[in-house]
Design an enzyme around this catalytic site. Structure first.
Site, short mmCIF file in Angstrom:
data_model
loop_
_atom_site.label_atom_id
_atom_site.label_comp_id
_atom_site.label_asym_id
_atom_site.label_seq_id
_atom_site.Cartn_x
_atom_site.Cartn_y
_atom_site.Cartn_z
N TYR A 60 0.92 -1.19 0.10
CA TYR A 60 -0.05 0.04 0.03
C TYR A 60 0.86 1.11 0.13
O TYR A 60 1.72 1.43 0.56
CB TYR A 60 -0.92 -0.02 1.28
CG TYR A 60 -2.27 0.88 1.26
CD1 TYR A 60 -3.19 0.74 0.57
CD2 TYR A 60 -2.00 2.20 2.02
CE1 TYR A 60 -4.31 1.55 0.44
CE2 TYR A 60 -3.16 3.06 1.92
CZ TYR A 60 -4.34 2.79 1.31
OH TYR A 60 -5.08 3.53 1.21
N SER A 97 1.12 -7.67 1.73
CA SER A 97 0.25 -6.77 2.21
C SER A 97 -0.77 -6.41 1.23
O SER A 97 -1.41 -7.15 0.62
CB SER A 97 0.94 -5.58 2.72
OG SER A 97 0.18 -4.81 3.36
N GLN A 98 -0.88 -5.24 0.63
CA GLN A 98 -1.74 -4.93 -0.48
C GLN A 98 -1.19 -5.84 -1.78
O GLN A 98 -2.36 -6.36 -2.39
CB GLN A 98 -1.72 -3.50 -0.91
CG GLN A 98 -2.49 -3.12 -2.37
CD GLN A 98 -2.33 -1.72 -2.63
OE1 GLN A 98 -3.10 -0.88 -2.37
NE2 GLN A 98 -1.19 -1.37 -3.18
N ASP A 138 0.99 -9.13 14.04
CA ASP A 138 0.66 -8.09 12.90
C ASP A 138 -0.48 -7.64 13.32
O ASP A 138 -1.80 -8.14 13.13
CB ASP A 138 0.66 -9.08 11.79
CG ASP A 138 0.37 -8.22 10.33
OD1 ASP A 138 0.08 -6.71 10.55
OD2 ASP A 138 0.35 -8.70 9.28
N HIS A 152 4.09 -7.06 10.65
CA HIS A 152 3.66 -7.07 9.55
C HIS A 152 4.86 -7.30 8.21
O HIS A 152 4.45 -7.38 6.99
CB HIS A 152 2.98 -5.61 9.16
CG HIS A 152 2.25 -5.69 7.78
ND1 HIS A 152 1.14 -6.50 7.56
CD2 HIS A 152 2.15 -4.94 6.80
CE1 HIS A 152 0.74 -6.13 6.46
NE2 HIS A 152 1.47 -5.03 5.88
#
Length: 320
Positions: free
Chosen positions: A91, A185-186, A271, A300
């Protein structure tokens, strides 16, 4: 600290899915509309200080025929077509510079790096692709609520479509053979969506994926980017159900239930950004061959270099 359920409970966590009745039709229509535009991939060779790979500046037609940027790096001293990993961004990040993407060429694979439209100004890796889609309405800073009033206008419809077209663009290059997808993640959310939307992938490497079990995520974490959704719902109190109705078309658990691509997931039990129960919700619903690596004392960042080695091993199994 551990931020979610105990690991034995996570392994059994299989929440109900909130799935629109027209989910498949929505995505069939979306991809058909994108394919009405010629892909027209352009691979421009660029001079580079990278001595181990040939570097191409890529442009291809994504959602709406919009030009999407990328990089293709192909190992210089490998004869013939080579397997390729299509890599998606976290992101706020963009495609960066070719020097950022030497991992896969160093182990003998090409890498196709897709820029994320409208992102890449978050201060950590620059982007070069605009998002020209008009009329998205009020939104919080970031892209999480851009166009959230309508699934057709929602930002991630464009981004996920770009990602499928990136696979098609990678496959069009004569130096590319089999294709895998990867991201964290994204980027993990995108790889998960593409694992269901793009047939014939060799494998999917899905790390700490975002955009999974979304409503639950907003209820158990205040971290960004999920906090963007909470902020929007605070402002538009009468639209909460509508918001999550839109998001159901983009939730990773619904893509997971349709995926047949062999996949390796990862999760960190500390996370707070993509809480482990959201990752396991997608993993446990994943319909294809799958495995997961769990890092109890990581957040994360996931498994870092140790998990990179796991991904290389998994890629060797699938890509050769």
């Amino acid at each position: 600290m551990f931020v979610d359920m105990p690991l034995p409970q996570l392994r059994e966590y299989l929440p109900d899915r909130a799935e629109p009745a027209d989910f498949d039709g929505f995505w069939d229509r979306t991809l058909a509309e994108a394919r009405d535009h010629d892909l027209v991939p352009v691979f421009a060779s660029v001079p580079s200080e990278v001595s181990t790979a040939d570097v191409y500046d890529v442009t291809f037609a994504g959602f709406g025929g919009h030009p999407i940027k990328g990089w293709l790096l192909v190992p210089r001293h490998v004869a013939g077509p080579v397997p390729c990993v299509v890599e998606y961004q976290g992101y706020g990040g963009g495609r960066g510079l070719p020097i950022d993407w030497l991992l896969w060429p160093s182990v003998g694979y090409a890498v196709f790096v897709m820029d994320s439209r409208g992102q890449g100004a978050g201060g950590w890796r620059r982007g070069d692709t605009a998002d020209p889609f008009p009329g998205t309405g009020p939104q919080t800073p970031g892209v999480m609520t851009s166009g959230i009033h309508d699934p057709d206008a929602y930002y991630y419809r464009r981004l996920y479509t770009d990602a499928v077209r990136a696979v098609e663009a990678a496959r069009s290059h004569p130096r590319v053979s089999a294709v895998a997808v990867a991201g964290a993640s994204q980027g993990g959310a995108i790889a998960l969506a593409v694992s269901a939307l793009a047939p014939g992938l060799a494998c999917a490497l899905i790390d700490v994926p975002f955009m999974c079990h979304i409503r639950h995520a907003t209820e158990i974490t205040g971290e960004h980017p999920y906090a963007e959704l909470a902020a929007y719902c605070r402002a538009f109190k009468d639209q909460v159900e509508h918001v999550f109705g839109t998001l159901a078309y983009f939730d990773g658990v619904n893509f997971a239930a349709r995926a047949s691509t062999p996949a390796l997931f990862s999760a960190g039990l500390q996370d707070g950004i993509t809480p482990p129960s959201t990752v396991f919700a997608a993993y446990n619903h994943y319909a294809g061959e799958k495995d997961i690596r769990v890092y109890p004392y990581n957040g994360h960042e996931g498994g870092e270099s140790a998990h990179t080695m796991e991904k290389i091993v998994r890629a060797r199994k699938s890509l050769g």
